[in-house]
Design a protein around this motif. Sequence first.
Motif, mmCIF file in Angstrom:
data_model
loop_
_atom_site.group_PDB
_atom_site.id
_atom_site.type_symbol
_atom_site.label_atom_id
_atom_site.label_comp_id
_atom_site.label_asym_id
_atom_site.label_seq_id
_atom_site.Cartn_x
_atom_site.Cartn_y
_atom_site.Cartn_z
ATOM 1 N N ASN A 288 0.710 -1.127 0.077
ATOM 2 C CA ASN A 288 -0.251 0.254 -0.546
ATOM 3 C C ASN A 288 0.510 0.972 -0.123
ATOM 4 O OD1 ASN A 288 1.035 0.699 3.221
ATOM 5 N ND2 ASN A 288 -0.165 -1.137 3.371
ATOM 6 N N GLY A 289 0.207 2.584 -0.081
ATOM 7 C CA GLY A 289 1.107 3.955 0.096
ATOM 8 C C GLY A 289 2.389 3.658 0.816
ATOM 9 N N GLY A 290 1.679 3.614 2.315
ATOM 10 C CA GLY A 290 2.203 3.735 3.733
ATOM 11 C C GLY A 290 3.753 3.066 3.425
ATOM 12 N N ALA A 291 2.935 2.054 2.630
ATOM 13 C CA ALA A 291 4.297 0.247 2.979
ATOM 14 C C ALA A 291 5.482 1.155 2.007
ATOM 15 C CB ALA A 291 4.275 -0.826 2.344
ATOM 16 N N LEU A 292 4.912 1.492 0.938
ATOM 17 C CA LEU A 292 5.771 2.089 -0.404
ATOM 18 C C LEU A 292 6.754 3.398 0.483
ATOM 19 C CD1 LEU A 292 6.511 2.871 -2.915
ATOM 20 C CD2 LEU A 292 4.302 4.413 -4.110
ATOM 21 N N THR A 293 6.407 4.004 1.122
ATOM 22 C CA THR A 293 6.959 5.542 2.084
ATOM 23 C C THR A 293 8.381 4.736 2.402
ATOM 24 O OG1 THR A 293 5.900 5.447 3.417
ATOM 25 C CG2 THR A 293 5.721 7.316 1.021
ATOM 26 N N MET A 294 7.520 3.485 2.723
ATOM 27 C CA MET A 294 9.072 3.051 4.452
ATOM 28 C C MET A 294 10.600 2.177 3.221
ATOM 29 S SD MET A 294 8.322 -0.482 6.273
ATOM 30 C CE MET A 294 7.483 1.180 8.029
ATOM 31 N N SER A 405 19.277 7.793 8.523
ATOM 32 C CA SER A 405 17.518 7.799 7.845
ATOM 33 C C SER A 405 16.720 8.191 9.013
ATOM 34 C CB SER A 405 18.051 6.000 8.358
ATOM 35 O OG SER A 405 18.046 5.531 9.495
ATOM 36 N N HIS A 406 15.613 7.980 7.682
ATOM 37 C CA HIS A 406 15.070 9.279 8.623
ATOM 38 C C HIS A 406 13.610 8.202 8.289
ATOM 39 C CE1 HIS A 406 17.700 12.523 6.976
ATOM 40 N NE2 HIS A 406 18.190 11.437 6.342
ATOM 41 N N TRP A 407 12.869 8.901 9.148
ATOM 42 C CA TRP A 407 11.661 8.145 9.772
ATOM 43 C C TRP A 407 10.196 9.876 10.017
ATOM 44 C CZ3 TRP A 407 9.408 4.471 8.124
ATOM 45 C CH2 TRP A 407 8.155 4.051 8.661
ATOM 46 N N TRP A 408 8.672 9.851 9.686
ATOM 47 C CA TRP A 408 7.601 10.448 10.674
ATOM 48 C C TRP A 408 7.690 10.956 12.028
ATOM 49 C CZ3 TRP A 408 6.185 11.642 5.590
ATOM 50 C CH2 TRP A 408 6.696 10.811 4.815
ATOM 51 N N ASP A 409 7.852 10.665 12.286
ATOM 52 C CA ASP A 409 7.838 10.979 14.016
ATOM 53 C C ASP A 409 8.701 12.433 14.133
ATOM 54 O OD1 ASP A 409 7.794 11.063 16.426
ATOM 55 O OD2 ASP A 409 6.773 9.071 16.537
ATOM 56 N N MET A 410 8.051 13.658 14.732
ATOM 57 C CA MET A 410 8.776 14.762 14.776
ATOM 58 C C MET A 410 9.902 14.472 16.042
ATOM 59 S SD MET A 410 9.586 17.518 13.330
ATOM 60 C CE MET A 410 9.512 19.233 13.697
ATOM 61 N N GLU A 411 8.601 13.998 16.904
ATOM 62 C CA GLU A 411 9.656 14.006 18.632
ATOM 63 C C GLU A 411 10.535 12.833 18.316
ATOM 64 O OE1 GLU A 411 7.600 12.637 23.237
ATOM 65 O OE2 GLU A 411 6.372 11.493 20.854
ATOM 66 N N LEU A 412 10.308 11.584 17.765
ATOM 67 C CA LEU A 412 11.662 11.094 17.776
ATOM 68 C C LEU A 412 12.733 11.751 17.234
ATOM 69 C CD1 LEU A 412 10.511 7.406 16.722
ATOM 70 C CD2 LEU A 412 11.415 8.191 19.363
ATOM 71 N N HIS A 413 12.652 12.790 15.948
ATOM 72 C CA HIS A 413 13.525 13.280 15.639
ATOM 73 C C HIS A 413 14.152 14.722 16.367
ATOM 74 C CE1 HIS A 413 14.925 17.162 13.429
ATOM 75 N NE2 HIS A 413 14.721 16.574 12.646
ATOM 76 N N ASP A 414 13.514 14.710 17.227
ATOM 77 C CA ASP A 414 13.644 16.151 18.031
ATOM 78 C C ASP A 414 14.409 15.298 19.267
ATOM 79 O OD1 ASP A 414 12.294 18.041 16.385
ATOM 80 O OD2 ASP A 414 11.065 18.390 18.086
ATOM 81 N N GLN A 415 13.690 14.651 19.892
ATOM 82 C CA GLN A 415 14.383 13.811 20.977
ATOM 83 C C GLN A 415 15.723 13.670 20.805
ATOM 84 O OE1 GLN A 415 11.526 11.227 23.914
ATOM 85 N NE2 GLN A 415 13.406 9.513 22.842
ATOM 86 N N VAL A 445 12.415 10.282 -1.294
ATOM 87 C CA VAL A 445 10.956 10.133 0.310
ATOM 88 C C VAL A 445 11.898 11.378 1.328
ATOM 89 C CG1 VAL A 445 11.020 8.233 1.151
ATOM 90 C CG2 VAL A 445 9.083 9.506 1.210
ATOM 91 N N ASP A 446 13.083 10.718 1.180
ATOM 92 C CA ASP A 446 14.320 11.396 2.400
ATOM 93 C C ASP A 446 13.939 12.775 2.338
ATOM 94 O OD1 ASP A 446 15.238 9.514 3.529
ATOM 95 O OD2 ASP A 446 17.457 10.114 2.350
ATOM 96 N N LEU A 447 13.311 13.215 1.431
ATOM 97 C CA LEU A 447 13.631 14.990 1.319
ATOM 98 C C LEU A 447 12.131 15.252 1.484
ATOM 99 C CD1 LEU A 447 14.674 15.943 -1.860
ATOM 100 C CD2 LEU A 447 15.714 16.992 0.065
ATOM 101 N N THR A 448 10.879 14.091 1.541
ATOM 102 C CA THR A 448 9.167 14.734 1.717
ATOM 103 C C THR A 448 9.774 14.678 3.469
ATOM 104 O OG1 THR A 448 9.008 13.267 0.238
ATOM 105 C CG2 THR A 448 6.657 13.617 1.810
ATOM 106 N N VAL A 449 9.876 13.661 3.781
ATOM 107 C CA VAL A 449 10.013 13.690 5.841
ATOM 108 C C VAL A 449 11.164 14.866 6.140
ATOM 109 C CG1 VAL A 449 11.154 12.483 7.951
ATOM 110 C CG2 VAL A 449 10.622 11.029 5.173
ATOM 111 N N LEU A 450 11.854 15.573 5.625
ATOM 112 C CA LEU A 450 12.124 16.942 5.563
ATOM 113 C C LEU A 450 11.451 17.487 5.505
ATOM 114 C CD1 LEU A 450 16.291 17.068 4.433
ATOM 115 C CD2 LEU A 450 14.933 16.176 7.000
ATOM 116 N N ALA A 451 10.042 17.748 4.796
ATOM 117 C CA ALA A 451 9.628 18.318 4.602
ATOM 118 C C ALA A 451 8.604 18.866 5.523
ATOM 119 C CB ALA A 451 8.514 18.760 3.121
#
Length: 476
Positions: A288-294, A405-415, A445-451
Amino acid sequence: RRALRVSRFTPRPIQRPMIEHLGSLRRNNLWSGMGTGKTSAVLAYLDACVNVMGESAPTLVLAPKRVATTTWPGEIKKWKFNLDCTVLCGTAVERAAALKRDTPVYTLNYDNVPWLMEQFNAKGKPTWPFKRVIPDESTRLKNMRLHGGGRRAQVLGAVAHKYVTDWINLSGTPAPNGLLDLWGQQWFIDQGKRLGLSYQAYKERWYWPKKAEHGAIWIPMSHAQEQIQERMKDCTLSIRAKDWFDLNEPIVSIIEVPLPPKARSAYDDLQRDMFTALSREKTITAVNGGALTMKCLQASSGFLYLDQIDPTAKKSFVDLHDGKLEALSSIVAEAAGMPVLVAYHFVPDLVRLQRAFPRGRVLDDDPQTVHDWNEGKIPLLFAHPASAGHGLSLQDGGHIVVYFSHWWDMELHDQILERIGPMRQLQAGLDRPVFVYYIVGEDTVDLTVLAKHRTKRSIQDLLLEATKAGSCRVHA
């Protein structure tokens, strides 16, 4: 002083003294740390030399491989300088073909310096077309000796003062292991005029030998640093980031890594068909779309999980490329011994990081790990953001963080950033900037996560945009 007029590029305040310094001396040192923009400042100067002053002789830039192949050409493209650049990397045949091109700038990795010299060594009489040489990370030349020493430095030494009129040493950390590192670099500037005609003379003037089990250890005299600095200051400009930037904000750099053809093909197959086959046994499917971005995030990072475990290697994933590992290696080299905190997301990321950097340690539950990091005993600390819990103090150990590497969770990024971030540094009384590096796959899609992290747009909106028409390419 040479006239400087640069089109399509406006220097930041921190870059103006760099360009003025480069224009005032033919042979000089520019010591400018991480995130200060020294590469684009040098290119601005070269643009003026070629397009304003009409210089015709080419410039040779020496750099670590990834920096030579990606960073310098990338900066020219980014700022639209009027400079064509030839990259002298690849196989011997590819390098020889590239050398036939006529461009104002050539980039070469240090390992191929002896090869380049052979191309211009006719019947034992060397010729040399490059009138300006710019060693990026010039500490690679610290082993220059008049008798012996490193081969690359010796080869360059044969042409440095006979054929080269302009020489610019670039470094953020010119003496990572002490003042002894300076003599070899400075020799290329003045042939020993300031620091001594030989390395031995340099040591005997400012050091004293202390007996040790295996020979002697050279200890600097109390007045050594002051006198050496005084002798070098007329040809050296040192730029410190903390003198120009707000220490309350991190200094952010985005390093885009191009995907090699095989990895790009797999990525494009996934985004178009939600399926790719690397071989008969190695298939990858996004349901699915979510699995595609992963899957796209995995491919950008350098690997892909397989639909089934590889029966030959008994692995659940396959390596795609080492682009991000090479980029991290360049960051570590530029850090020159300063500890680096590396944030990863996927388990295969950690496997590949440990394989590429065996000296690295993993942030685990053992309190000794945090203690060793804060004591400066760990050069590379690999941390999953979820393991860097609230309240964990890592600021004493370093001020450089790399998002591998990157992931969507903003809290994990900031933490993980908060563990060594500007506020932590200031609270600990540490007067130093925080450097943040994002290593991202070019056009992925890395750039999408940064967006998402920058604009705080919802994951739902970005997922819809990233997956429409099979596209996983949304730029921040």
